[in-house]
Scaffold this motif. Structure first.
Motif, PDB file in Angstrom:
ATOM      1  N   THR A  58      -0.687  13.568  -2.185  1.00 22.39           N
ATOM      2  CA  THR A  58      -1.695  12.524  -2.389  1.00 22.39           C
ATOM      3  C   THR A  58      -2.758  12.973  -3.378  1.00 22.39           C
ATOM      4  O   THR A  58      -3.171  12.225  -4.265  1.00 22.39           O
ATOM      5  N   ASN A  99      -3.493  11.333  -6.988  1.00 17.21           N
ATOM      6  CA  ASN A  99      -4.840  10.857  -7.272  1.00 17.21           C
ATOM      7  C   ASN A  99      -5.314  11.397  -8.618  1.00 17.21           C
ATOM      8  O   ASN A  99      -5.860  10.660  -9.447  1.00 17.21           O
ATOM      9  N   SER A 134      -8.572  -4.323  -3.867  1.00 19.85           N
ATOM     10  CA  SER A 134      -8.050  -3.550  -4.981  1.00 19.85           C
ATOM     11  C   SER A 134      -9.172  -2.672  -5.529  1.00 19.85           C
ATOM     12  O   SER A 134     -10.027  -3.131  -6.298  1.00 19.85           O
ATOM     13  N   TRP A 175      -5.166   1.661  -9.745  1.00 16.64           N
ATOM     14  CA  TRP A 175      -4.129   2.494  -9.148  1.00 16.64           C
ATOM     15  C   TRP A 175      -4.272   2.658  -7.635  1.00 16.64           C
ATOM     16  O   TRP A 175      -3.513   3.408  -7.020  1.00 16.64           O
ATOM     17  N   LEU A 176      -5.211   1.942  -7.010  1.00 16.41           N
ATOM     18  CA  LEU A 176      -5.438   2.105  -5.572  1.00 16.41           C
ATOM     19  C   LEU A 176      -5.748   0.776  -4.897  1.00 16.41           C
ATOM     20  O   LEU A 176      -6.702   0.093  -5.262  1.00 16.41           O
ATOM     21  N   ASP A 177      -4.929   0.408  -3.913  1.00 13.95           N
ATOM     22  CA  ASP A 177      -5.186  -0.717  -3.010  1.00 13.95           C
ATOM     23  C   ASP A 177      -5.360  -0.170  -1.602  1.00 13.95           C
ATOM     24  O   ASP A 177      -4.673   0.776  -1.199  1.00 13.95           O
ATOM     25  N   ALA A 178      -6.269  -0.768  -0.836  1.00 11.57           N
ATOM     26  CA  ALA A 178      -6.500  -0.328   0.540  1.00 11.57           C
ATOM     27  C   ALA A 178      -6.902  -1.526   1.382  1.00 11.57           C
ATOM     28  O   ALA A 178      -7.406  -2.530   0.865  1.00 11.57           O
ATOM     29  N   VAL A 186      -3.183   2.354   2.695  1.00 14.32           N
ATOM     30  CA  VAL A 186      -3.520   2.623   1.295  1.00 14.32           C
ATOM     31  C   VAL A 186      -2.226   2.629   0.497  1.00 14.32           C
ATOM     32  O   VAL A 186      -1.162   3.015   1.003  1.00 14.32           O
ATOM     33  N   ARG A 187      -2.306   2.172  -0.752  1.00 14.67           N
ATOM     34  CA  ARG A 187      -1.174   2.253  -1.676  1.00 14.67           C
ATOM     35  C   ARG A 187      -1.676   2.859  -2.986  1.00 14.67           C
ATOM     36  O   ARG A 187      -2.605   2.332  -3.602  1.00 14.67           O
ATOM     37  N   LEU A 188      -1.065   3.953  -3.399  1.00 10.35           N
ATOM     38  CA  LEU A 188      -1.388   4.614  -4.655  1.00 10.35           C
ATOM     39  C   LEU A 188      -0.296   4.311  -5.665  1.00 10.35           C
ATOM     40  O   LEU A 188       0.897   4.462  -5.369  1.00 10.35           O
ATOM     41  N   PHE A 218       4.805   2.875  -5.971  1.00  5.57           N
ATOM     42  CA  PHE A 218       3.643   3.328  -5.216  1.00  5.57           C
ATOM     43  C   PHE A 218       4.039   4.284  -4.097  1.00  5.57           C
ATOM     44  O   PHE A 218       5.190   4.328  -3.649  1.00  5.57           O
ATOM     45  N   SER A 242       2.662   5.110  -0.215  1.00  6.97           N
ATOM     46  CA  SER A 242       1.854   4.419   0.785  1.00  6.97           C
ATOM     47  C   SER A 242       1.598   5.297   2.006  1.00  6.97           C
ATOM     48  O   SER A 242       2.400   6.159   2.364  1.00  6.97           O
TER      49      SER A 242
END
Length: 210
Positions: free
Chosen positions: A12, A16, A71, A75-78, A108-110, A117, A119
């Motif tokens: 992770t 990141n 969003s 590059w990151l959704d949570a 979270v999705r990276l 992604f 997750s």
């Protein structure tokens, strides 16, 4: 178990760092748009989730997991989720095995690469189980609370930058491996969890913003 968690945390962190480096390839207009609007932006909220439905000669499973997310960057959704699943199965003696799952959680999705992604999804499962025998009598198991941490990879079809509509498919495993987890078998072996769902942006009006 500790080794698995450490590997996940290391991966992770690496993703990141990679995603932060990837930000430099965005166009100047994208950077200006993000710099002009700091803080919370309601047009970056999204909803969605997934629906589960399966049948066999021995019963069925039906469930849904609505989600509300934000969003954070390109590059990151949570977000948070709440799941409900009902399972009704029977054996050859016609004994019915009924289970109900109530599942609040967070995810979270990276997105290190466009479309793909990694997750992470934490769940607290409230599990109710009841047996109904062929003669009509029943037996109710004690209610069980189980934590799960689903870690996996997936693909988002149609995702274009920050908070766009897309469909996704992912495969995960529960790395906590609690004996009562709904994602392990009777021998406590990990079971892969395949999920298909969708993402719908909110409050965007007639135009989509990054």
């Amino acid at each position: 178990m500790k080794r698995i968690v450490l590997i996940f945390l290391a991966a992770t962190f690496s993703l990141n760092s990679f995603a932060q480096e990837k930000e430099v390839i965005f166009s100047s207009s994208d950077r200006e748009d993000d710099s002009e609007k700091k803080g919370f932006r309601k047009e970056m909220l999204f909803t969605g989730g997934n629906i589960n439905l399966s049948f066999s000669n021995y019963g069925f499973v039906v469930g849904a997991t609505p989600q509300l997310g934000y969003s954070v960057t390109s590059w990151l959704d949570a977000g948070i989720l709440f799941g409900f699943t009902y399972s009704n199965q029977r054996d050859d003696a016609n004994t019915k095995y009924k289970q109900t799952f109530f599942t609040p959680g967070a995810f979270v999705r990276l997105f290190p690469i466009n479309g793909f992604f990694v997750s992470g999804q934490f769940e607290h499962n409230f599990i109710k189980t009841k047996l109904k025998f062929n003669d009509g009598s029943t037996f109710k198991y004690p209610n069980v609370d189980v934590n799960s941490l689903l870690v996996g990879i997936g693909y988002a079809s149609g995702r274009e930058g920050r908070n766009s509509p897309y469909f996704f498919f992912s495969v995960s495993v529960d790395i906590l491996q609690d004996p009562n987890s709904p994602y392990t078998d009777r021998y406590n072996n990990l079971l892969p969890v395949a999920v298909a769902g969708f993402n719908i942006p909110l409050f965007q009006g007639g135009s989509r913003r990054r």
